[in-house]
Scaffold this active site. Structure first.
Site, PDB file in Angstrom:
ATOM      1  N   PRO A  90      52.360  42.799  39.272  1.00 38.74           N
ATOM      2  CA  PRO A  90      51.155  42.734  38.439  1.00 38.74           C
ATOM      3  C   PRO A  90      50.075  41.974  39.204  1.00 38.74           C
ATOM      4  O   PRO A  90      50.362  40.964  39.823  1.00 38.74           O
ATOM      5  CB  PRO A  90      51.605  41.913  37.221  1.00 38.74           C
ATOM      6  N   CYS A  91      48.843  42.486  39.189  1.00 34.48           N
ATOM      7  CA  CYS A  91      47.765  41.838  39.957  1.00 34.48           C
ATOM      8  C   CYS A  91      46.502  41.781  39.119  1.00 34.48           C
ATOM      9  O   CYS A  91      46.046  42.806  38.629  1.00 34.48           O
ATOM     10  CB  CYS A  91      47.459  42.632  41.211  1.00 34.48           C
ATOM     11  N   GLN A  92      45.977  40.600  38.978  1.00 32.45           N
ATOM     12  CA  GLN A  92      44.699  40.479  38.263  1.00 32.45           C
ATOM     13  C   GLN A  92      43.532  40.429  39.228  1.00 32.45           C
ATOM     14  O   GLN A  92      42.393  40.524  38.844  1.00 32.45           O
ATOM     15  CB  GLN A  92      44.685  39.203  37.405  1.00 32.45           C
TER      16      GLN A  92
END
Ligand SMILES: C[S@@+](CC[C@H](N)C(=O)[O-])C[C@H]1O[C@@H](n2cnc3c(N)ncnc32)[C@H](O)[C@@H]1O
Length: 409
Positions: A90-92
């Site tokens: 997951p990457c913001q």
């Protein structure tokens, strides 16, 4: 020349494994999950139930702190050289890299590595670097192809290439593999330079068609194919397991594939949420494909200029739209096409191609989240099968008696 070996026993690391959509697909293609890591307890319970420690380690670890060196220390020597590292961190921080003027890909790639919010992405790369697996596969969202005009995917590929891989990427639709759902994902495939392998992900589409046909599936698996054989239920149904009543007529090829190997008398997780009277009445007025914005004003609880598709009824004769983790909050985005209720856990799992013997743990929200988060197992199988065929010189679905197995169901 491509290295030749049997995949059976060839290990892979599944990082951010969730309930195990990727683990299922890769296992089905003959690979073995030597270690699967996630921080979410209900998802890990599902993973452990479906794969079990016999297949490798299922570990609750926070990957923002747990290092590949630490994992290496837990693995038996024979599992320290996995064939593949796979996962979808997951990457913001992607969106930030797209801001401002278009810069060189090298600059964007450096920015991605430096952004503190991309810690999990960096960790994924550290695992790839540490284990030096011949293959790495990373899954992410197609939006990365253009964030404010910048191709973040190209920068990601550059980061993977800098670790000694040739990296290709491709938007892949789950539908190509026979999944009854329009779901696009961006898949990166890294092949270690000097490993002797020579394949890339850009050729996956025609392979997916052959894979699908070999499984006996048509070109557009529909919602009807996916769920029409399941027993009709009311909202709030909670009996689990439930008797699987064979309906008049033969279940579709897809339904038979989903039921392959499971107890023929029962269906599990065919449970739904409870709805209030007003929602039940609203659902009963909705035709297939109808949106929230088109509902009668008396049923509207939210602003319809913002929540146009807050409610949406599925079409019987089309694939579903993307099944998302939002189903954990409410199921209005996927109203059953023929019954006045949202989908059951099992129906959502069918739309994602989880077979009926796959169990989910946790409360109803946990289970919907695991399903919505997953890479569809059939798509993961197709991608792993592609790698197996092209990398290891195996025939498509070698060792699988699909036709015969399906007839027996
Ligand atoms: C998109 S889901 C993965 C789905 C999985 N690949 C599958 O096919 O079922 C992302 C996962 O990352 C996990 N995750 C998020 N932050 C994490 C962290 N810091 N450490 C470990 N896992 C994390 C979430 O719990 C979630 O299960």
């Amino acid at each position: 020349m491509a290295q030749r070996a049997t995949p059976e026993g060839r290990g892979f690391l599944d990082l951010f494994c969730g309930a195990g959509g990727i683990s299922w697909g890769w296992s089905r293609a003959g690979f073995r999950p030597v270690a699967s890591l996630d921080s979410d307890v209900p998802a890990l319970r599902s993973h452990e139930w479906n794969f079990g420690d016999a297949h490798g380690l299922t570990l609750k670890r926070d990957l923002s702190t747990f290092t590949p060196q630490e994992l290496g220390g837990l693995l038996p020597a024979s599992d320290r050289t996995p064939f593949a590292v796979v996962g979808g961190p997951p990457c913001q921080g992607w969106s930030r890299a797209g801001r401002g003027k278009i810069r060189s890909i090298r600059g964007v790639a450096t920015e991605l590595l430096n952004d503190p919010r991309n810690q999990l992405y960096r960790r994924f790369l550290e695992y790839v670097e540490h284990f030096e697996a011949p293959v790495c596969v990373m899954e992410n969202v197609p939006g990365m192809l253009s964030i404010e005009g910048v191709n973040i995917a190209q920068a990601v590929a550059k980061n993977i290439e800098d670790l000694g891989y040739t990296c290709t990427y491709q938007v892949v639709n789950a539908r190509w593999f026979g999944v009854p759902q329009d779901r696009e994902r961006l898949i990166f495939l890294g092949v270690r330079r000097g490993s002797g392998f020579d394949f890339d992900i850009t050729r996956i589409r025609s392979f997916a068609g052959r894979f699908r046909r070999r499984l006996g599936l048509g070109s557009g698996t529909t919602v009807r194919d996916a769920i029409a054989d399941l027993p009709p239920i009311e909202h709030g149904a909670s009996e689990d397991p439930m008797i699987y009543h064979r309906k008049v007529g033969r279940p579709s090829g897809y339904a038979r594939l989903m039921r392959q190997g499971c107890n023929p008398k029962q269906v599990t997780d065919h449970v739904t949420r409870v709805h209030n009277e007003q929602d039940l009445e609203a659902f009963s007025t909705m035709s297939e494909g109808m949106l929230y914005v088109d509902l009668d004003a008396r049923f509207k609880r939210y602003r319809d200029d913002i929540f146009k598709d807050k409610y949406r009824r599925l079409y019987w004769e089309r694939p579903s739209w993307t099944v998302t983790a939002h189903l954990a909050k409410d199921g209005y985005s996927h109203i059953h096409p023929g019954q006045s209720r949202t989908l059951s856990i099992r129906e959502a799992a069918r739309l994602q191609s989880f077979p009926d013997d796959f169990r989910f743990f946790g409360n109803i929200g946990d289970r919907f989240r695991q399903i919505g988060n997953a890479v569809p197992p059939l798509m993961a199988w197709g991608i792993a099968e592609y790698i197996r065929c092209h990398g290891l010189g195996r025939d498509l679905l070698h060792g699988h008696e699909i036709g015969r197995e399906l007839k027996a169901v």
